[in-house]
Structure formats: structure tokens, C-alpha cells
Design a protein around this motif. Sequence first.
Motif, PDB file in Angstrom:
ATOM      1  N   ASP A 291      36.604  45.984  45.095  1.00 42.41           N
ATOM      2  CA  ASP A 291      35.631  45.209  44.314  1.00 42.41           C
ATOM      3  C   ASP A 291      36.335  44.243  43.366  1.00 42.41           C
ATOM      4  N   GLY A 292      37.381  44.706  42.702  1.00 42.97           N
ATOM      5  CA  GLY A 292      38.126  43.857  41.775  1.00 42.97           C
ATOM      6  C   GLY A 292      38.801  42.683  42.458  1.00 42.97           C
ATOM      7  N   ALA A 293      39.130  42.839  43.729  1.00 40.50           N
ATOM      8  CA  ALA A 293      39.782  41.775  44.492  1.00 40.50           C
ATOM      9  C   ALA A 293      38.780  40.929  45.271  1.00 40.50           C
ATOM     10  N   ASN A 294      37.490  41.205  45.110  1.00 36.65           N
ATOM     11  CA  ASN A 294      36.442  40.506  45.862  1.00 36.65           C
ATOM     12  C   ASN A 294      36.754  40.495  47.359  1.00 36.65           C
ATOM     13  N   ALA A 295      37.113  41.650  47.880  1.00 35.41           N
ATOM     14  CA  ALA A 295      37.575  41.757  49.265  1.00 35.41           C
ATOM     15  C   ALA A 295      36.452  41.714  50.289  1.00 35.41           C
ATOM     16  N   ASN A 296      35.204  41.837  49.880  1.00 39.02           N
ATOM     17  CA  ASN A 296      34.054  41.784  50.766  1.00 39.02           C
ATOM     18  C   ASN A 296      34.005  42.948  51.768  1.00 39.02           C
TER      19      ASN A 296
END
Length: 136
Positions: free
Chosen positions: A115-120
Amino acid sequence: GQSIARFHLENRDENSKDKFLTSTHGDMHPSNVFFKMYDGSVTFIDYETLSFSKKEDVNIDLDKLYNHETRTLRCWKSQINEAFPTSHGKSREQCFKDYLLFQNALMEGYNSVLDGANANFTLVRDGNMIKLVQKR
């Protein structure tokens, strides 16, 4: 879970958007991962199947890490009952519940890094199994 997610993210193939392709350990069951509780670091052992150059589906590692013990407990239920009727005074059912708590904590940590890396992508529970899926 956070350290393992960071390993997968740092080695991810950025050209693959619809699949999570990364370097994989290949045999990442719980016995091949040492967790240091005081600093959150992780050490992997048993590197024979480690893949840095060839990017593989991350579920290879996640399946071994999260689902290996679950399958073992279900497949060998009668043999486990005979060989290990209790573990440190706990029933097999309580040991399985404790394992699910451990599994959930790893999932939470893994997902927080994604989530913190916006990894989808996110880890989800599908019955008793866990897998990584693309967010919609």
C-alpha cells in the motif's frame, strides 16, 4: 511480512504492470526464513532456487510462505494426530489457530508495504489459502 514485501518490490520487474514479476526465492517456506523480532529484519536461507535474473510470479514465494504449512496440516491430519497429539500442551486445533494468527500478521505487514508503494496489488485470503491479486 514487511521485509519480504520490500525484497519483492526492490527486485520487481517494473515493465510488468498486470502481473507481479520479481526475483523469487523459490522455496520460501517458513523454515527458510529467519525473522528477527527486535529489528524486523529477515534472513533467507537455502538459496538453490533463488532467481535474480529471471523474474517470476511472486505467488511462487507467497504460496510456499503462506500456504505450505496449511496444506501440510490438512493433508497429513491423521498422521499429525498420531505423531503430535499436542504441542506444548496445545491441541492441534489451537496450533492451527496460532498459525493463522501468524499468517495474518505476515499478511498485514506485506500489504502495508504494498500500500505504501502504491503497488496496485494486495494479499487476500481465498478460503484457507492466501494469494496476491491485482487491485481493481
